[in-house]
Design a protein around this motif. Structure first.
Motif, mmCIF file in Angstrom:
data_model
loop_
_atom_site.group_PDB
_atom_site.id
_atom_site.type_symbol
_atom_site.label_atom_id
_atom_site.label_comp_id
_atom_site.label_asym_id
_atom_site.label_seq_id
_atom_site.Cartn_x
_atom_site.Cartn_y
_atom_site.Cartn_z
ATOM 1 N N LYS A 179 0.808 -1.223 0.000
ATOM 2 C CA LYS A 179 0.000 0.000 0.000
ATOM 3 C C LYS A 179 0.839 1.270 0.000
ATOM 4 O O LYS A 179 0.450 2.264 -0.608
ATOM 5 N N PHE A 180 1.986 1.234 0.638
ATOM 6 C CA PHE A 180 2.763 2.458 0.816
ATOM 7 C C PHE A 180 3.962 2.501 -0.133
ATOM 8 O O PHE A 180 3.902 1.947 -1.218
ATOM 9 N N ALA A 181 5.046 3.132 0.276
ATOM 10 C CA ALA A 181 6.157 3.412 -0.638
ATOM 11 C C ALA A 181 6.753 2.159 -1.263
ATOM 12 O O ALA A 181 7.241 2.199 -2.399
ATOM 13 N N GLY A 182 6.692 1.047 -0.566
ATOM 14 C CA GLY A 182 7.290 -0.169 -1.096
ATOM 15 C C GLY A 182 6.641 -0.692 -2.360
ATOM 16 O O GLY A 182 7.257 -1.480 -3.087
ATOM 17 N N ARG A 183 5.438 -0.253 -2.637
ATOM 18 C CA ARG A 183 4.770 -0.751 -3.851
ATOM 19 C C ARG A 183 5.447 -0.227 -5.116
ATOM 20 O O ARG A 183 5.216 -0.761 -6.208
ATOM 21 N N GLU A 184 6.272 0.818 -4.978
ATOM 22 C CA GLU A 184 6.981 1.366 -6.133
ATOM 23 C C GLU A 184 8.237 0.556 -6.467
ATOM 24 O O GLU A 184 8.842 0.764 -7.514
ATOM 25 N N TYR A 185 8.643 -0.350 -5.587
ATOM 26 C CA TYR A 185 9.860 -1.117 -5.819
ATOM 27 C C TYR A 185 9.649 -2.088 -6.973
ATOM 28 O O TYR A 185 8.640 -2.796 -7.028
ATOM 29 N N GLU A 186 10.587 -2.135 -7.885
ATOM 30 C CA GLU A 186 10.492 -3.065 -9.010
ATOM 31 C C GLU A 186 10.655 -4.511 -8.546
ATOM 32 O O GLU A 186 10.018 -5.419 -9.088
ATOM 33 N N ASP A 187 11.508 -4.722 -7.582
ATOM 34 C CA ASP A 187 11.745 -6.063 -7.068
ATOM 35 C C ASP A 187 10.580 -6.455 -6.157
ATOM 36 O O ASP A 187 10.385 -5.876 -5.085
ATOM 37 N N LYS A 188 9.794 -7.417 -6.567
ATOM 38 C CA LYS A 188 8.607 -7.835 -5.816
ATOM 39 C C LYS A 188 8.886 -8.985 -4.849
ATOM 40 O O LYS A 188 7.963 -9.460 -4.183
ATOM 41 N N ARG A 189 10.142 -9.400 -4.749
ATOM 42 C CA ARG A 189 10.449 -10.506 -3.849
ATOM 43 C C ARG A 189 10.176 -10.173 -2.379
ATOM 44 O O ARG A 189 9.678 -11.041 -1.652
ATOM 45 N N PRO A 190 10.461 -8.936 -1.913
ATOM 46 C CA PRO A 190 10.106 -8.632 -0.513
ATOM 47 C C PRO A 190 8.607 -8.756 -0.251
ATOM 48 O O PRO A 190 8.200 -9.338 0.761
ATOM 49 N N LEU A 191 7.780 -8.243 -1.167
ATOM 50 C CA LEU A 191 6.331 -8.367 -0.992
ATOM 51 C C LEU A 191 5.925 -9.835 -0.949
ATOM 52 O O LEU A 191 5.136 -10.250 -0.088
ATOM 53 N N GLU A 192 6.458 -10.630 -1.869
ATOM 54 C CA GLU A 192 6.121 -12.048 -1.895
ATOM 55 C C GLU A 192 6.518 -12.734 -0.599
ATOM 56 O O GLU A 192 5.773 -13.564 -0.062
ATOM 57 N N ARG A 193 7.681 -12.383 -0.076
ATOM 58 C CA ARG A 193 8.153 -13.004 1.156
ATOM 59 C C ARG A 193 7.215 -12.698 2.321
ATOM 60 O O ARG A 193 6.843 -13.588 3.089
ATOM 61 N N TYR A 194 6.808 -11.428 2.457
ATOM 62 C CA TYR A 194 5.959 -11.057 3.579
ATOM 63 C C TYR A 194 4.516 -11.533 3.388
ATOM 64 O O TYR A 194 3.847 -11.859 4.371
ATOM 65 N N VAL A 195 4.056 -11.578 2.164
ATOM 66 C CA VAL A 195 2.724 -12.132 1.903
ATOM 67 C C VAL A 195 2.686 -13.607 2.280
ATOM 68 O O VAL A 195 1.759 -14.075 2.960
ATOM 69 N N ASN A 196 3.689 -14.362 1.861
ATOM 70 C CA ASN A 196 3.720 -15.791 2.167
ATOM 71 C C ASN A 196 3.807 -16.040 3.663
ATOM 72 O O ASN A 196 3.153 -16.951 4.199
ATOM 73 N N GLU A 197 4.602 -15.224 4.350
ATOM 74 C CA GLU A 197 4.714 -15.396 5.801
ATOM 75 C C GLU A 197 3.415 -15.009 6.496
ATOM 76 O O GLU A 197 3.000 -15.654 7.474
ATOM 77 N N SER A 198 2.743 -13.988 5.992
ATOM 78 C CA SER A 198 1.458 -13.587 6.578
ATOM 79 C C SER A 198 0.404 -14.663 6.359
ATOM 80 O O SER A 198 -0.416 -14.923 7.242
ATOM 81 N N LYS A 199 0.418 -15.290 5.197
ATOM 82 C CA LYS A 199 -0.487 -16.416 4.956
ATOM 83 C C LYS A 199 -0.230 -17.526 5.972
ATOM 84 O O LYS A 199 -1.170 -18.120 6.524
ATOM 85 N N ARG A 200 1.038 -17.820 6.206
ATOM 86 C CA ARG A 200 1.386 -18.876 7.155
ATOM 87 C C ARG A 200 0.896 -18.536 8.556
ATOM 88 O O ARG A 200 0.326 -19.385 9.265
ATOM 89 N N LEU A 201 1.091 -17.285 8.965
ATOM 90 C CA LEU A 201 0.667 -16.866 10.301
ATOM 91 C C LEU A 201 -0.849 -16.918 10.443
ATOM 92 O O LEU A 201 -1.368 -17.321 11.486
ATOM 93 N N LEU A 202 -1.552 -16.503 9.404
ATOM 94 C CA LEU A 202 -3.011 -16.633 9.430
ATOM 95 C C LEU A 202 -3.422 -18.094 9.536
ATOM 96 O O LEU A 202 -4.410 -18.430 10.194
ATOM 97 N N GLY A 203 -2.645 -18.958 8.907
ATOM 98 C CA GLY A 203 -2.919 -20.387 9.004
ATOM 99 C C GLY A 203 -2.733 -20.911 10.418
ATOM 100 O O GLY A 203 -3.494 -21.768 10.880
ATOM 101 N N VAL A 204 -1.717 -20.407 11.111
ATOM 102 C CA VAL A 204 -1.508 -20.784 12.513
ATOM 103 C C VAL A 204 -2.722 -20.375 13.343
ATOM 104 O O VAL A 204 -3.251 -21.159 14.147
#
Length: 234
Positions: free
Chosen positions: A138-163
């Motif tokens: 949503k914020f400044a990070g969405r302008e980053y071309e490298d989407k690997r950080p977003l993918e990493r945190y999305v995947n971890e958030s999915k895992r935490l929601l699963g817990v």
């Protein structure tokens, strides 16, 4: 009448009711933990809006209360021994208020520590990971071309929601049928992830059953509804 003049923060945010708990905050996921708790326990308190958009949490006055420069922070004019007690870190404040009021923290030692572990789970995992999703989506990070950080945190958030999803199976609240500070600590973050951050689709929130039902129960509580808007933004 309590004298809070020794606290520099009261120079910038004067206490109109110095005998009440003084809350310095903003209705963010971390901030509303404390305002919800205060609404739930019913202790009198006074709020002071700290505008992080204007860097007010980095002013000398605020840093005198919380050297880490983050909201929320609090002063209890009637702390242990009747002396004023300054506190920062939302998890620590929740524990303090639970013990002060005798509410929302089990008295049985085993259940007490089980509740605390889920508070730490929110503090150490859900908060930081969901917050990073917010930054990169949503914020400044969405302008980053490298989407690997977003993918990493999305995947971890999915895992935490699963817990959380697995734990809530067959339970009304995190601690079975007992609403506690573990719920209070976590509700605002899940609400923010799918609401303000708009990341529901990213984390497959619609595939969950227990977490949405738990969130709905929590948001139905009048004290939660009030606390989500305290202190009110200008």
């Amino acid at each position: 009448m309590s004298d809070l003049s020794a606290f520099p923060i009261t120079k910038r945010w004067p206490a109109q009711h110095p005998d009440r708990l003084q809350l310095y905050s903003l209705p963010t996921p971390n901030g509303v933990k404390v305002s919800i708790m205060l609404e739930e326990i019913g202790l009198p308190y006074e709020t002071h809006l700290v505008d992080i958009g204007k860097n007010e949490s980095w002013t000398p006055e605020f840093l005198s209360l919380n050297p880490n420069g983050k909201i929320p922070a609090m002063i209890d004019p009637d702390g242990p021994g009747g002396k004023p007690l300054p506190l920062f870190e939302s998890g620590a404040i929740l524990l303090y208020l639970a013990e002060k009021s005798g509410k929302f923290l089990p008295t049985d030692p085993a259940r007490r520590y089980e509740t605390i572990q889920w508070v730490f789970f929110q503090m150490a995992a859900i908060g930081p990971m969901f917050g990073q999703v917010g930054f990169f989506h949503k914020f400044a990070g969405r302008e980053y071309e490298d989407k690997r950080p977003l993918e990493r945190y999305v995947n971890e958030s999915k895992r935490l929601l699963g817990v959380l999803e697995s734990h809530l199976a067959g339970r009304q609240w995190i601690m079975d049928d007992e609403y506690t500070i573990a719920d209070i600590a976590t509700l605002g973050w899940v609400r923010n992830l799918i609401g303000f951050y708009g990341a529901g689709d990213l984390v497959d929130y619609a595939s969950l059953k227990n977490v949405p039902a738990w969130l709905e129960r929590g948001l139905a509580r009048p004290a939660v509804q009030r606390g989500l808007d305290i202190p009110q933004r200008p």
